[in-house]
Design a protein around this motif. Structure first.
Motif, mmCIF file in Angstrom:
data_model
loop_
_atom_site.group_PDB
_atom_site.id
_atom_site.type_symbol
_atom_site.label_atom_id
_atom_site.label_comp_id
_atom_site.label_asym_id
_atom_site.label_seq_id
_atom_site.Cartn_x
_atom_site.Cartn_y
_atom_site.Cartn_z
ATOM 1 N N ARG A 130 0.775 -1.196 -0.055
ATOM 2 C CA ARG A 130 -0.148 0.160 0.020
ATOM 3 C C ARG A 130 0.826 1.204 -0.021
ATOM 4 O O ARG A 130 2.267 0.965 0.242
ATOM 5 C CB ARG A 130 -0.759 0.021 1.112
ATOM 6 N N GLN A 131 0.219 2.435 -0.274
ATOM 7 C CA GLN A 131 0.852 3.530 -0.367
ATOM 8 C C GLN A 131 0.736 4.274 0.887
ATOM 9 O O GLN A 131 -0.438 4.479 1.588
ATOM 10 C CB GLN A 131 0.468 4.429 -1.551
ATOM 11 N N ILE A 132 1.713 4.970 1.506
ATOM 12 C CA ILE A 132 1.647 6.103 2.859
ATOM 13 C C ILE A 132 0.537 7.009 2.524
ATOM 14 O O ILE A 132 0.526 7.574 1.298
ATOM 15 C CB ILE A 132 2.988 6.459 3.232
ATOM 16 N N THR A 133 -0.209 7.285 3.476
ATOM 17 C CA THR A 133 -1.122 8.521 3.218
ATOM 18 C C THR A 133 -0.793 9.383 4.637
ATOM 19 O O THR A 133 -0.370 8.958 5.519
ATOM 20 C CB THR A 133 -2.345 8.212 3.352
ATOM 21 N N VAL A 134 -1.279 10.679 4.626
ATOM 22 C CA VAL A 134 -1.251 11.392 5.584
ATOM 23 C C VAL A 134 -1.911 10.826 6.774
ATOM 24 O O VAL A 134 -1.440 11.290 8.013
ATOM 25 C CB VAL A 134 -1.784 13.080 5.242
ATOM 26 N N LEU A 135 -3.016 10.094 6.630
ATOM 27 C CA LEU A 135 -3.471 9.538 7.855
ATOM 28 C C LEU A 135 -2.595 8.541 8.761
ATOM 29 O O LEU A 135 -2.878 8.518 9.715
ATOM 30 C CB LEU A 135 -4.813 8.626 7.448
ATOM 31 N N ASP A 136 -1.589 8.116 8.107
ATOM 32 C CA ASP A 136 -0.633 7.508 8.892
ATOM 33 C C ASP A 136 0.145 8.068 9.967
ATOM 34 O O ASP A 136 0.525 7.440 10.897
ATOM 35 C CB ASP A 136 0.383 6.860 7.862
ATOM 36 N N PHE A 137 0.147 9.257 9.859
ATOM 37 C CA PHE A 137 0.665 10.139 10.794
ATOM 38 C C PHE A 137 -0.132 10.134 12.192
ATOM 39 O O PHE A 137 0.338 10.207 13.225
ATOM 40 C CB PHE A 137 0.960 11.427 10.639
ATOM 41 N N GLU A 138 -1.506 9.954 12.096
ATOM 42 C CA GLU A 138 -2.215 9.689 13.039
ATOM 43 C C GLU A 138 -2.397 8.349 13.476
ATOM 44 O O GLU A 138 -2.503 8.130 14.990
ATOM 45 C CB GLU A 138 -3.863 10.364 12.841
ATOM 46 N N ARG A 139 -2.297 7.332 12.562
ATOM 47 C CA ARG A 139 -2.270 5.859 13.307
ATOM 48 C C ARG A 139 -0.894 5.493 13.809
ATOM 49 O O ARG A 139 -0.991 4.526 14.668
ATOM 50 C CB ARG A 139 -2.589 5.058 11.829
ATOM 51 N N PHE A 140 -0.124 5.977 13.706
ATOM 52 C CA PHE A 140 1.497 5.439 14.293
ATOM 53 C C PHE A 140 2.118 6.546 14.838
ATOM 54 O O PHE A 140 2.250 7.673 14.980
ATOM 55 C CB PHE A 140 2.183 5.032 12.859
ATOM 56 N N ASP A 141 3.017 5.910 15.875
ATOM 57 C CA ASP A 141 3.743 6.543 16.836
ATOM 58 C C ASP A 141 5.261 6.967 16.199
ATOM 59 O O ASP A 141 5.857 7.815 16.331
ATOM 60 C CB ASP A 141 4.179 5.900 18.013
ATOM 61 N N ARG A 142 5.561 5.890 15.524
ATOM 62 C CA ARG A 142 6.864 6.100 14.747
ATOM 63 C C ARG A 142 6.922 5.570 13.345
ATOM 64 O O ARG A 142 6.234 4.520 13.184
ATOM 65 C CB ARG A 142 7.950 5.106 15.529
ATOM 66 N N ILE A 143 7.384 6.216 12.539
ATOM 67 C CA ILE A 143 7.640 6.080 11.241
ATOM 68 C C ILE A 143 8.898 5.752 10.722
ATOM 69 O O ILE A 143 10.006 7.037 10.569
ATOM 70 C CB ILE A 143 6.894 6.977 10.151
ATOM 71 N N PHE A 144 9.699 4.446 10.334
ATOM 72 C CA PHE A 144 10.992 4.373 10.187
ATOM 73 C C PHE A 144 11.161 4.124 8.655
ATOM 74 O O PHE A 144 10.276 3.341 7.812
ATOM 75 C CB PHE A 144 11.530 3.280 10.689
#
Ligand code: 4NP
Length: 152
Positions: free
Chosen positions: A69-83
């Motif tokens: 899948r492709q990252i979306t801006v919502l992933d900033f709400e769903r995750f604590d850390r993005i590596f």
């Protein structure tokens, strides 16, 4: 803890990071959420690259059920850390960040080097696997240390 692993295609490096991290947190009995995504959209809906599936299998992990899948801006709400794996991923993910808090969530998987893109380099998958595993273990150690110092 909720962790998102990101690379360019979400078929080579981040599926390995996703599978390895999920495995080592389960080994520790932790209830962490782990997922992966790509900055690009070419492979949405595909399984990981067969070479990543094969190298993971060599190390006893099955990542064949993952779906790109492709990252979306919502992933900033769903995750604590993005590596992220490399500097291009870092730039691309940071360009989606809306706030300073979003930006603080984004880090290179390895502190001192980038995980090279193995897509055109068949012989790099073993090296990539080992680098990613090393990064995942260090992240886990660091988070557990931070957690235990918070609870003191
Ligand atoms: P990944 O590798 O970012 O580790 O998944 C790549 C996979 C596909 C492409 C580039 C990199 N591609 O250009 O299709």
């Amino acid at each position: 803890m909720k962790i998102l692993m990101v690379c360019l295609g979400n078929i080579c490096r981040s599926p390995l990071a996703h599978g390895i991290m999920e495995h080592i947190v389960r080994e520790k009995g932790l209830d962490w959420e782990v997922d992966s995504a790509g900055t690009g959209d070419w492979h949405i809906g595909s399984a990981p690259d067969r070479r990543s599936i094969a190298i993971a299998k060599n190390y006893g992990l099955d990542i064949s059920n993952q779906c790109c899948r492709q990252i979306t801006v919502l992933d900033f709400e769903r995750f604590d850390r993005i590596f992220v794996m490399d500097k291009m991923n870092l730039r691309d993910v940071l360009s989606l960040a809306r706030t300073e808090e979003d930006k603080r969530k984004v880090k290179l998987l390895l502190d001192t080097e980038v995980v090279p893109d193995p897509y055109y380099e068949d012989d790099q998958f073993d090296t990539v696997y080992k680098m990613v595993e090393d990064g995942c273990r260090k992240i886990l150690e660091k988070e557990l240390k931070a957690e235990s110092s918070r609870s003191l």
